[in-house]
Scaffold this motif. Structure first.
Motif, PDB file in Angstrom:
ATOM      1  N   GLN A  48       0.830  -1.202   0.000  1.00  0.00           N
ATOM      2  CA  GLN A  48       0.000   0.000   0.000  1.00  0.00           C
ATOM      3  C   GLN A  48       0.867   1.256   0.000  1.00  0.00           C
ATOM      4  O   GLN A  48       0.561   2.237  -0.694  1.00  0.00           O
ATOM      5  CB  GLN A  48      -0.916   0.006   1.227  1.00  0.00           C
ATOM      6  N   LEU A  49       1.941   1.217   0.766  1.00  0.00           N
ATOM      7  CA  LEU A  49       2.850   2.357   0.856  1.00  0.00           C
ATOM      8  C   LEU A  49       3.421   2.708  -0.511  1.00  0.00           C
ATOM      9  O   LEU A  49       3.351   3.864  -0.957  1.00  0.00           O
ATOM     10  CB  LEU A  49       3.977   2.025   1.836  1.00  0.00           C
ATOM     11  N   PHE A  50       3.979   1.720  -1.202  1.00  0.00           N
ATOM     12  CA  PHE A  50       4.611   2.012  -2.491  1.00  0.00           C
ATOM     13  C   PHE A  50       3.587   2.293  -3.583  1.00  0.00           C
ATOM     14  O   PHE A  50       3.829   3.130  -4.461  1.00  0.00           O
ATOM     15  CB  PHE A  50       5.565   0.881  -2.877  1.00  0.00           C
ATOM     16  N   ASP A  51       2.440   1.624  -3.535  1.00  0.00           N
ATOM     17  CA  ASP A  51       1.379   1.961  -4.489  1.00  0.00           C
ATOM     18  C   ASP A  51       1.021   3.440  -4.370  1.00  0.00           C
ATOM     19  O   ASP A  51       0.880   4.146  -5.376  1.00  0.00           O
ATOM     20  CB  ASP A  51       0.127   1.117  -4.226  1.00  0.00           C
ATOM     21  N   LEU A  52       0.898   3.907  -3.146  1.00  0.00           N
ATOM     22  CA  LEU A  52       0.465   5.277  -2.889  1.00  0.00           C
ATOM     23  C   LEU A  52       1.515   6.296  -3.325  1.00  0.00           C
ATOM     24  O   LEU A  52       1.191   7.284  -3.999  1.00  0.00           O
ATOM     25  CB  LEU A  52       0.157   5.439  -1.399  1.00  0.00           C
ATOM     26  N   ILE A  53       2.775   6.069  -2.979  1.00  0.00           N
ATOM     27  CA  ILE A  53       3.780   7.079  -3.314  1.00  0.00           C
ATOM     28  C   ILE A  53       4.103   7.080  -4.807  1.00  0.00           C
ATOM     29  O   ILE A  53       4.424   8.133  -5.372  1.00  0.00           O
ATOM     30  CB  ILE A  53       5.059   6.939  -2.461  1.00  0.00           C
ATOM     31  N   PHE A  54       3.974   5.932  -5.483  1.00  0.00           N
ATOM     32  CA  PHE A  54       4.169   5.926  -6.937  1.00  0.00           C
ATOM     33  C   PHE A  54       2.995   6.602  -7.642  1.00  0.00           C
ATOM     34  O   PHE A  54       3.182   7.363  -8.589  1.00  0.00           O
ATOM     35  CB  PHE A  54       4.342   4.498  -7.460  1.00  0.00           C
ATOM     36  N   GLN A  55       1.782   6.333  -7.175  1.00  0.00           N
ATOM     37  CA  GLN A  55       0.599   6.929  -7.798  1.00  0.00           C
ATOM     38  C   GLN A  55       0.585   8.448  -7.654  1.00  0.00           C
ATOM     39  O   GLN A  55       0.073   9.157  -8.531  1.00  0.00           O
ATOM     40  CB  GLN A  55      -0.669   6.339  -7.178  1.00  0.00           C
ATOM     41  N   THR A  56       1.143   8.958  -6.562  1.00  0.00           N
ATOM     42  CA  THR A  56       1.124  10.404  -6.304  1.00  0.00           C
ATOM     43  C   THR A  56       2.449  11.077  -6.644  1.00  0.00           C
ATOM     44  O   THR A  56       2.637  12.257  -6.342  1.00  0.00           O
ATOM     45  CB  THR A  56       0.791  10.676  -4.824  1.00  0.00           C
ATOM     46  N   ASN A  57       3.371  10.342  -7.279  1.00  0.00           N
ATOM     47  CA  ASN A  57       4.688  10.896  -7.639  1.00  0.00           C
ATOM     48  C   ASN A  57       5.412  11.512  -6.446  1.00  0.00           C
ATOM     49  O   ASN A  57       6.124  12.509  -6.577  1.00  0.00           O
ATOM     50  CB  ASN A  57       4.549  11.947  -8.749  1.00  0.00           C
ATOM     51  N   GLY A  58       5.207  10.913  -5.269  1.00  0.00           N
ATOM     52  CA  GLY A  58       5.908  11.387  -4.084  1.00  0.00           C
ATOM     53  C   GLY A  58       5.399  12.701  -3.532  1.00  0.00           C
ATOM     54  O   GLY A  58       6.044  13.310  -2.675  1.00  0.00           O
ATOM     55  N   ALA A  89      12.825  11.836   1.926  1.00  0.00           N
ATOM     56  CA  ALA A  89      13.905  11.958   0.945  1.00  0.00           C
ATOM     57  C   ALA A  89      13.588  11.140  -0.304  1.00  0.00           C
ATOM     58  O   ALA A  89      13.845  11.577  -1.435  1.00  0.00           O
ATOM     59  CB  ALA A  89      15.228  11.508   1.560  1.00  0.00           C
ATOM     60  N   TYR A  90      13.011   9.959  -0.101  1.00  0.00           N
ATOM     61  CA  TYR A  90      12.659   9.117  -1.250  1.00  0.00           C
ATOM     62  C   TYR A  90      11.535   9.759  -2.066  1.00  0.00           C
ATOM     63  O   TYR A  90      11.584   9.767  -3.300  1.00  0.00           O
ATOM     64  CB  TYR A  90      12.246   7.725  -0.778  1.00  0.00           C
ATOM     65  N   CYS A  91      10.541  10.301  -1.388  1.00  0.00           N
ATOM     66  CA  CYS A  91       9.440  10.958  -2.098  1.00  0.00           C
ATOM     67  C   CYS A  91       9.934  12.163  -2.897  1.00  0.00           C
ATOM     68  O   CYS A  91       9.442  12.435  -3.999  1.00  0.00           O
ATOM     69  CB  CYS A  91       8.354  11.382  -1.111  1.00  0.00           C
ATOM     70  N   ASN A  92      10.909  12.888  -2.368  1.00  0.00           N
ATOM     71  CA  ASN A  92      11.475  14.018  -3.108  1.00  0.00           C
ATOM     72  C   ASN A  92      12.123  13.555  -4.410  1.00  0.00           C
ATOM     73  O   ASN A  92      12.068  14.250  -5.432  1.00  0.00           O
ATOM     74  CB  ASN A  92      12.505  14.752  -2.247  1.00  0.00           C
ATOM     75  N   ILE A  93      12.731  12.372  -4.382  1.00  0.00           N
ATOM     76  CA  ILE A  93      13.337  11.818  -5.596  1.00  0.00           C
ATOM     77  C   ILE A  93      12.256  11.458  -6.613  1.00  0.00           C
ATOM     78  O   ILE A  93      12.398  11.734  -7.810  1.00  0.00           O
ATOM     79  CB  ILE A  93      14.198  10.588  -5.246  1.00  0.00           C
ATOM     80  N   LEU A  94      11.153  10.866  -6.146  1.00  0.00           N
ATOM     81  CA  LEU A  94      10.064  10.520  -7.064  1.00  0.00           C
ATOM     82  C   LEU A  94       9.444  11.772  -7.682  1.00  0.00           C
ATOM     83  O   LEU A  94       9.113  11.793  -8.875  1.00  0.00           O
ATOM     84  CB  LEU A  94       8.991   9.715  -6.335  1.00  0.00           C
ATOM     85  N   ARG A  95       9.284  12.815  -6.890  1.00  0.00           N
ATOM     86  CA  ARG A  95       8.740  14.072  -7.419  1.00  0.00           C
ATOM     87  C   ARG A  95       9.689  14.668  -8.457  1.00  0.00           C
ATOM     88  O   ARG A  95       9.263  15.158  -9.510  1.00  0.00           O
ATOM     89  CB  ARG A  95       8.513  15.058  -6.270  1.00  0.00           C
TER      90      ARG A  95
END
Length: 250
Positions: free
Chosen positions: A145-155, A187-193
């Motif tokens: 659920q965590l990774f589905d959410l952060i990938f779907q929202t681009n971090g 920090a990981y979400c910032n990379i995805l964004r």
């Protein structure tokens, strides 16, 4: 000399996407001048051959800053880009100790051979067969659920909101990220964004399309993660920024 690039992306609807983002092949690397690798939120397993004829396999951890490519040493490079769950459940290890660098693996890892660098399609099929055989019967649903959410929202979603959505404490999430990957969730979400912004920059949109505070913050974050301004990335002289080969290969 023209640099050869091939990319095969895993469909997001495919169950395999939980573990693998895609496969890539880069040939005639000497045709790239001052190549730069920038963070993409994935972990790469590389098979490559050096100019000296050595066959090598290496695992490269998450990147949080740009780094120069070793174009003088490598002739051909095939890669598997793993999504984070692939590290835990397919490779069955943590990568906290190789943040911003990598480590060499045994040259017979997954029964790879130097001849696997001769055919990209065959390399993909061989790798997929191994990965599918290693998919576990059960995974932690909170992590999926965590990774589905952060990938779907681009971090773009904040850590607190993520925690509330998946019913997993902020402290526990960050402990998991730091222990498993070597950096915090933020920090990981910032990379995805940042990665999502590259597609906009490639299309000439040099102003923030995602939730950066303002233009100044956008430029600062892009420079921090790529070492270049949005304008420099858009120009991408001599194909220096390798991730843009992916956009242009579509």
């Amino acid at each position: 000399m023209t640099t050869g690039f091939q990319f095969r992306k895993i469909d997001q609807e495919d169950d395999l996407f939980d573990y693998v983002y895609g496969f890539s092949a880069l040939e005639n690397i000497s045709g790239i001048s001052n190549g730069v690798i920038i963070p993409n939120g994935r972990v790469d397993l590389h098979l490559y051959k050096t100019k000296g004829g050595e066959f090598c396999i290496s695992l490269v951890g998450l990147e949080t800053k740009p780094k120069s490519m070793r174009e003088d040493e490598i002739t051909t490079l095939f890669s598997i880009s793993f999504n984070p769950l692939g590290i835990e459940y397919i490779l069955q290890r943590d990568i906290a100790g190789i943040l911003n660098h990598g480590e060499k693996l045994s040259p017979d890892f997954w029964d790879y051979r130097e001849s696997d660098l001769d055919d990209f399609s065959a390399f993909c099929e061989k790798s997929l067969s191994m990965i599918v055989s290693l998919i576990p019967g059960k995974t932690d649903p909170r992590k999926k659920q965590l990774f589905d959410l952060i990938f779907q929202t681009n971090g773009e979603m904040g850590v607190r909101d993520i925690s509330q959505r998946i019913n997993w404490g902020e402290r526990q999430i960050n402990q998991y990220f730091n222990n498993q990957f070597g950096l915090s969730l933020k920090a990981y979400c910032n990379i995805l964004r940042f990665q999502a912004s590259l597609a906009h920059i490639n299309n000439g949109q040099l102003f923030p399309q995602l939730n950066y505070y303002d233009q100044s913050h956008f430029i600062k974050e892009i420079k921090r993660l790529s070492g270049a301004s949005p304008k420099e990335l858009f120009k991408n002289e001599n194909n220096r920024f390798l991730q843009f080969l992916h956009f242009n290969s579509k």
